[in-house]
Write a protein that holds these residues in place. Structure first.
Motif, PDB file in Angstrom:
ATOM      1  N   LEU A 160      -3.392 -22.229 -35.552  1.00 27.44           N
ATOM      2  CA  LEU A 160      -3.539 -23.532 -35.971  1.00 27.44           C
ATOM      3  C   LEU A 160      -4.686 -24.527 -35.176  1.00 27.44           C
ATOM      4  O   LEU A 160      -5.405 -25.241 -35.819  1.00 27.44           O
ATOM      5  CB  LEU A 160      -2.108 -24.486 -35.673  1.00 27.44           C
ATOM      6  N   LEU A 161      -4.876 -24.274 -33.686  1.00 24.34           N
ATOM      7  CA  LEU A 161      -5.949 -24.791 -32.882  1.00 24.34           C
ATOM      8  C   LEU A 161      -7.214 -24.297 -33.678  1.00 24.34           C
ATOM      9  O   LEU A 161      -8.370 -25.288 -33.541  1.00 24.34           O
ATOM     10  CB  LEU A 161      -5.769 -24.264 -31.649  1.00 24.34           C
ATOM     11  N   MET A 162      -7.427 -23.052 -33.902  1.00 22.34           N
ATOM     12  CA  MET A 162      -8.628 -22.552 -34.295  1.00 22.34           C
ATOM     13  C   MET A 162      -9.001 -23.175 -35.638  1.00 22.34           C
ATOM     14  O   MET A 162     -10.325 -23.955 -35.747  1.00 22.34           O
ATOM     15  CB  MET A 162      -8.812 -20.985 -34.570  1.00 22.34           C
ATOM     16  N   LEU A 163      -8.040 -23.382 -36.386  1.00 23.36           N
ATOM     17  CA  LEU A 163      -8.345 -24.272 -37.651  1.00 23.36           C
ATOM     18  C   LEU A 163      -8.687 -25.651 -37.384  1.00 23.36           C
ATOM     19  O   LEU A 163      -9.534 -26.226 -38.009  1.00 23.36           O
ATOM     20  CB  LEU A 163      -7.060 -24.121 -38.535  1.00 23.36           C
ATOM     21  N   GLN A 164      -7.951 -26.368 -36.571  1.00 24.87           N
ATOM     22  CA  GLN A 164      -8.150 -27.521 -36.091  1.00 24.87           C
ATOM     23  C   GLN A 164      -9.719 -27.654 -35.641  1.00 24.87           C
ATOM     24  O   GLN A 164     -10.495 -28.559 -35.823  1.00 24.87           O
ATOM     25  CB  GLN A 164      -7.108 -28.284 -35.212  1.00 24.87           C
ATOM     26  N   ASP A 165      -9.941 -26.781 -34.803  1.00 26.39           N
ATOM     27  CA  ASP A 165     -11.406 -27.095 -33.991  1.00 26.39           C
ATOM     28  C   ASP A 165     -12.471 -26.938 -34.995  1.00 26.39           C
ATOM     29  O   ASP A 165     -13.457 -27.212 -34.814  1.00 26.39           O
ATOM     30  CB  ASP A 165     -11.502 -25.981 -32.992  1.00 26.39           C
ATOM     31  N   ALA A 166     -12.233 -25.980 -36.017  1.00 25.81           N
ATOM     32  CA  ALA A 166     -13.269 -25.704 -37.040  1.00 25.81           C
ATOM     33  C   ALA A 166     -13.275 -26.678 -38.349  1.00 25.81           C
ATOM     34  O   ALA A 166     -13.839 -26.214 -39.276  1.00 25.81           O
ATOM     35  CB  ALA A 166     -13.287 -24.382 -37.477  1.00 25.81           C
ATOM     36  N   ASN A 167     -12.245 -27.508 -38.431  1.00 27.53           N
ATOM     37  CA  ASN A 167     -12.107 -28.027 -39.282  1.00 27.53           C
ATOM     38  C   ASN A 167     -11.941 -27.404 -40.714  1.00 27.53           C
ATOM     39  O   ASN A 167     -12.405 -27.465 -41.611  1.00 27.53           O
ATOM     40  CB  ASN A 167     -13.134 -29.233 -39.572  1.00 27.53           C
ATOM     41  N   GLY A 168     -10.669 -26.310 -40.488  1.00 29.91           N
ATOM     42  CA  GLY A 168     -10.614 -25.260 -41.465  1.00 29.91           C
ATOM     43  C   GLY A 168      -9.735 -25.815 -42.673  1.00 29.91           C
ATOM     44  O   GLY A 168      -9.439 -27.043 -42.769  1.00 29.91           O
ATOM     45  N   ASP A 169      -9.473 -24.892 -43.307  1.00 28.69           N
ATOM     46  CA  ASP A 169      -8.613 -25.094 -44.409  1.00 28.69           C
ATOM     47  C   ASP A 169      -7.244 -25.499 -44.248  1.00 28.69           C
ATOM     48  O   ASP A 169      -6.295 -24.778 -43.533  1.00 28.69           O
ATOM     49  CB  ASP A 169      -8.681 -23.979 -45.551  1.00 28.69           C
ATOM     50  N   ARG A 170      -6.911 -26.682 -44.919  1.00 29.99           N
ATOM     51  CA  ARG A 170      -5.248 -26.990 -44.875  1.00 29.99           C
ATOM     52  C   ARG A 170      -4.477 -26.003 -45.419  1.00 29.99           C
ATOM     53  O   ARG A 170      -3.246 -26.046 -45.109  1.00 29.99           O
ATOM     54  CB  ARG A 170      -5.243 -28.280 -45.531  1.00 29.99           C
ATOM     55  N   ALA A 171      -4.936 -25.335 -46.368  1.00 27.25           N
ATOM     56  CA  ALA A 171      -3.981 -24.377 -47.063  1.00 27.25           C
ATOM     57  C   ALA A 171      -3.625 -23.287 -46.045  1.00 27.25           C
ATOM     58  O   ALA A 171      -2.388 -22.899 -45.964  1.00 27.25           O
ATOM     59  CB  ALA A 171      -4.841 -23.324 -48.231  1.00 27.25           C
TER      60      ALA A 171
END
Length: 133
Positions: A69-80
């Motif tokens: 989740l943090l990696m997604l947040q840091d990279a402005n990743g995919d909400r899916a």
């Protein structure tokens, strides 16, 4: 920008210093800047990140899931992806609730059956635990 040493960060976030270092080793916290004396210096946003980690742990997410989740947040990743992780956690929580409900029913029943007097031999509480684990 204001920075904090590990003791100050611990005090402001409510997270013990040894836990902060653990989260760094687990790649949940970014490597902090270091002074010339090699002391860690953390930015203000480290407080929010630690609080996110603590809240996610309270919600039952594993360290791997929190890291993801943090990696997604840091990279402005995919909400899916975040939704997939949260959905999986919700399924685990629902399973735990079902399991706890079964345990509650059996424990309630055995408490009614147990007189609370006499020797342990044949105690319905002990027998229920032994049989149902």
């Amino acid at each position: 920008m204001k920075t904090f040493n590990i003791g100050e960060l611990s005090e402001k976030s409510g997270v013990a210093s040894h836990a902060i270092r653990f989260y760094e080793r687990e790649n949940l916290m970014p490597e902090p800047a270091r002074t010339q004396s090699n002391y860690r210096r953390y930015p203000e946003d480290a407080i929010a990140r630690l609080q996110f980690i603590i809240h996610a742990k309270q919600w039952g997410f594993t360290l791997d899931e929190i890291r993801e989740l943090l990696m997604l947040q840091d990279a402005n990743g995919d909400r899916a992806e975040a939704k997939r992780i949260a959905k999986k956690q919700l399924e685990k929580i629902r399973h735990q609730i079902q399991s706890l409900s079964r345990i509650e029913a059996v424990l309630s029943e055995t408490l009614e059956e147990c007189s609370g007097e006499g020797p342990m031999d044949g105690c319905p509480i002990v027998e229920a635990i032994a049989q149902r684990g």
